[in-house]
Design an enzyme around this catalytic site. Structure first.
Site, PDB file in Angstrom:
ATOM      1  N   ASP A  93       5.710   3.082   5.023  1.00 56.65           N
ATOM      2  CA  ASP A  93       5.226   2.928   3.654  1.00 56.65           C
ATOM      3  C   ASP A  93       6.343   3.377   2.708  1.00 56.65           C
ATOM      4  O   ASP A  93       7.248   4.111   3.117  1.00 56.65           O
ATOM      5  CB  ASP A  93       3.972   3.783   3.460  1.00 56.65           C
ATOM      6  CG  ASP A  93       3.452   3.725   2.038  1.00 56.65           C
ATOM      7  OD1 ASP A  93       3.353   2.618   1.498  1.00 56.65           O
ATOM      8  OD2 ASP A  93       3.167   4.799   1.481  1.00 56.65           O
TER       9      ASP A  93
ATOM     10  N   ASP B 252      -2.962   3.897   3.802  1.00 57.58           N
ATOM     11  CA  ASP B 252      -2.246   3.744   5.069  1.00 57.58           C
ATOM     12  C   ASP B 252      -3.122   4.078   6.274  1.00 57.58           C
ATOM     13  O   ASP B 252      -2.749   3.781   7.407  1.00 57.58           O
ATOM     14  CB  ASP B 252      -1.014   4.659   5.102  1.00 57.58           C
ATOM     15  CG  ASP B 252      -0.024   4.356   3.996  1.00 57.58           C
ATOM     16  OD1 ASP B 252       0.225   3.160   3.756  1.00 57.58           O
ATOM     17  OD2 ASP B 252       0.485   5.293   3.362  1.00 57.58           O
TER      18      ASP B 252
END
Length: 815
Positions: free
Chosen positions: A499, A702
């Site tokens: 990420d 996430d």
């Protein structure tokens, strides 16, 4: 509030499929049921209440329920399914379709809840139980927001603590009893028998049940070995106590036939202890889902047709309802802004640190945090259709669909158990039919010796001991492993998805640059902007103030400060009128931003938010604020590439911003504007290509991908939900620790193979000797006492070898 240039976030979650699990909402408006009885049952505590006098009521799925207190009502409204039962029992004073039960300590989940095995997801059944394949306790597929009680944990805890003193006494009598002169030998034997019986037959009874089930299901496992080993040691000792005359004189020591009550009792207590530790650790795996469920507000403020407001439970919100969201409140459901302007902090779901400006027509996401403005929204998605509920379901599905790693001990357990049983039966028959007199006495003793020496202590300790030592060693490197699977899998990873925000970058805005228009200089622009922003609580203002403080600027007081929601701020500093905000606000006050647009465009392309400053109606300059890359990120990515990993970036931020960061870091494969389910799809696509994928992230968005990856890696500086969903946590959020964690993974797996080798080698050598293969040549037999000693030596070798993992070089974090 300040605008920013991170792309159209407000639209990126629209139109998502309605497939998630979340707070159920009735399809239409619920109407309270009329009272037919004089009393009702509180579905939470089970107390009898009078519907006519109690002020506490709630309607769910068209049924009205009544409560003894506000606390009971609050618990029911937060999670009604926790207190509802499958059809069967009708509560007092409820419409015919209501069915409730009163939760007890052993029942915190509704009847009919599907339970599954953590190691074998294909095993599913209504209600708790044990896996027919591995014997592991089943757990609910979807946990409750309430802290449900684990009946197996409670039962094993009681059995362990009640019998631990008995085990310690039996062990002391066996080891030191012959040195105590005032206790006769026969008395000591009977004492060991009496004290060990409740340990084996009561505390160890669940193990015998699982052993019998494994045999019945033709699925031998570790419980088969434990049940047979404990049963053999205890059964032999009982025979030796009740009928010592059956044994030849050679089996006597210290005036009695050797008994092994302490071996049986200690195995039971140690196994119970291991189960307690395992059950407690497994209970934490649902922490991610519970944390997600806890994000949603419990109530919403609905606007009635007459314009007045009413607070209602969240599951009473219906599509099309108008809801008021006041400053500082959470958005109750997914919807569309009808009135007002505000900035919404969506970081808890999107991971992006800068609040997103919202005005009429913009989409909002449930559970995100409203800023300083007031909004009226229309409810578009409710219950299981909200983005939050979809993320909950994605995490749950990913956790259950992850292929469980078959441990090395399990791979050999089937044939190992069959081989030991076969050898024991052959020993019994061979000695009984063909051995010297007393042939059947020899047969029983030798068969018991085979079973005792094959007791699974070493085999059971082989993996856990290595894992325990490895996790301690990894902690010195700033790496926290959640389970053994992560340690074993991490060495095989060949692709790492990262990420952007909070993983590659700091995750919070920081000052980037100041541009000055004609007649001003950059320092003056920054000083004036910081003086004006003293009255703002916006994260971008914090970044500007932090830079001014770092430079030691003296700030002036801002008078007549006003926040213009969605566009900027204004005020008076040193007698001059200052306005700071977006291009539209500059045009409104007559300060044309055109002279700085070309100079600010490169900063925008690099992902920075640019705000313009006007002084007395004249353009003075611009301030750029951006999320900086962590200093440790470039060397970490270089080290990971050198270790053979393919790096892929997946960010919820705008594609241009993601590409700018990726270009700076040399990442070739970039995916921007991805939603939580897009990250999961990316993980699954790479897995379908044969890649072994790790996912590194720090945000709630996430969490599904962290759970779906072969190994999920969370930044310790991120959210609790991310860390709960991941198998590995990097304490300081430093990606360089991944390389060290992989080294530990490789060393640990090698150590486990060595341990299994030790355990199997002892059995390979000891079982034939115990069976009597040396008797024709040497006349020697391996008594159960020697078998128990060999069993202990195998355990010692396994533990000693595992401890070597902690004696090597200790990793220390780089400065």
């Amino acid at each position: 509030m300040h605008p920013h240039s991170h792309g159209p976030h407000e639209d990126k979650h629209a139109g998502q499929p309605h497939e998630a699990h979340g707070h159920a909402s009735p399809g239409g408006h619920a109407h309270p049921a009329p009272a037919h009885n004089a009393t009702a049952i509180d579905p939470v505590c089970g107390m009898t209440v009078n519907p006519a006098t109690t002020p506490h009521h709630a309607t769910h799925a068209g049924t009205e329920y009544h409560f003894c207190s506000a606390r009971c009502r609050e618990k029911f409204v937060a999670a009604p399914q926790t207190y509802l039962h499958a059809p069967g029992t009708q509560p007092a004073h409820a419409t015919p379709h209501a069915a409730v039960t009163h939760p007890t300590a052993a029942q915190a989940l509704p009847a009919g809840t599907i339970y599954t095995c953590p190691m074998h997801p294909q095993i599913r059944q209504p209600g708790p139980g044990t896996c027919p394949i591995c014997g592991m306790a089943l757990e609910p597929e979807m946990p409750s927001l309430e802290d449900e009680d684990n009946p197996e944990l409670r039962d094993f805890t009681r059995r362990f603590w009640w019998t631990l003193p008995l085990t310690l006494i039996v062990l002391a009598l066996a080891m030191l009893g012959h040195r105590i002169g005032f206790i006769a030998t026969d008395t000591r034997t009977w004492l060991e028998f009496a004290l060990s019986t409740p340990v084996v037959l009561w505390a160890g009874w669940p193990f015998f049940e699982r052993c019998a089930r494994s045999i019945r299901n033709r699925s031998p496992n570790m419980w088969t070995l434990i049940g047979i080993g404990v049963g053999a040691a205890f059964g032999y000792s009982v025979v030796a106590t009740l009928a010592p005359g059956l044994f030849p004189e050679s089996f006597r020591e210290h005036g009695r036939v050797g008994v092994y009550f302490e071996a049986a009792a200690v195995i039971v207590s140690l196994t119970l202890l291991g189960q307690l530790l395992e059950l407690r650790a497994r209970s934490k795996t649902s922490a991610a889902i519970k944390a997600l469920l806890g994000l949603a507000p419990k109530t919403a403020r609905r606007i009635r047709d007459d314009g007045s407001d009413e607070d209602i439970p969240l599951d009473h919100v219906h599509v099309g309802d108008r809801l008021r969201v006041r400053p500082g409140e959470k958005v109750p459901v997914d919807g569309t802004v009808l009135e007002g302007r505000s900035s919404i902090d969506e970081s808890m779901l999107t991971g992006e640190p800068i609040p997103v400006e919202k005005e009429a027509g913009a989409k909002v996401i449930g559970a995100t945090l409203n800023g300083t403005g007031a909004l009226v929204i229309r409810a578009d998605q409710i219950g299981s259709a909200t983005v939050l509920s979809q993320i909950v379901q994605l995490v749950a599905q990913a956790q259950r669909s992850r292929a469980p790693m078959q441990r090395m001990a399990d791979r050999v357990a089937f044939w190992f158990v069959l081989a030991v049983l076969g050898v024991a039966v052959a020993t019994l028959l061979g000695w009984g039919l063909f051995g010297p007199e007393p042939s059947w006495t020899y047969a029983v003793l030798n068969a018991v010796s085979v079973l005792i020496i094959a007791c699974p202590c070493a085999l059971g300790l082989a993996t856990p001991m290595s894992i325990m030592v490895a996790t301690g060693r990894a902690a010195h490197a700033g790496v926290l492993f959640r389970d053994a699977e992560a340690i074993e899998q991490l060495r095989r990873i060949d692709t790492l998805i990262v990420d952007k925000t909070g993983t590659l970058t700091e995750g919070r805005p920081a000052y980037r640059d100041a541009l000055a228009a004609d007649g001003f200089d950059a320092d003056e622009v920054l000083q004036l902007a910081a003086s004006l922003e003293q009255g703002s609580e916006h994260p971008l203002a914090d970044a500007i103030l932090a830079e001014a403080k770092r430079r030691g600027f003296t700030l002036q007081t801002a008078d007549d400060f006003d926040s213009i929601t969605g566009r900027g701020v204004r005020g008076r500093v040193g007698g001059r009128a200052l306005v700071m905000g977006n291009q539209a606000l500059m045009a409104e006050v007559g300060a044309d931003p055109a002279p700085l647009l070309a100079r600010s465009e490169p900063l925008r392309r690099q992902g920075a938010s640019v705000m313009f400053l006007a002084v007395d109606g004249r353009l003075a300059g611009a301030i750029a604020v951006a999320d900086p890359i962590k200093p440790t990120t470039p060397p970490a990515l270089n080290a990971l590439r050198a270790d053979g990993l393919r790096i892929v970036m997946a960010s919820g931020d705008a594609q241009a911003t993601a590409e700018a960061v990726a270009y700076t870091l040399g990442i070739d494969e970039v995916h921007g504007e991805v939603r939580p389910q897009d990250k999961v799809a990316l993980v699954q696509r790479l897995q379908a290509e044969g890649r072994r994928v790790a996912m590194a992230g720090d945000g709630i968005n996430d969490a599904p991908a962290l759970a779906a990856a072969d190994v999920g890696i969370a930044m310790g500086t991120g959210t609790d939900v991310a860390m709960s969903s991941a198998q590995v946590t990097l304490v300081k959020g430093d990606l360089r620790r991944i390389v060290q964690a992989r080294t530990i993974s490789e060393g640990t797996v090698a150590n486990m193979k060595q341990n299994l080798g030790f355990a199997l080698l002892y059995n390979a050598l000891g079982v034939p000797v115990a069976a009597g293969v040396l008797y024709p040549l040497t006349g020697l037999l391996l008594s159960p006492m020697i078998a128990a000693l060999a069993m202990s030596l195998s355990s010692v070798s396994v533990v000693s070898n595992a401890l070597r993992l902690g004696q090597g070089r200790r990793y220390t974090p780089d400065p």
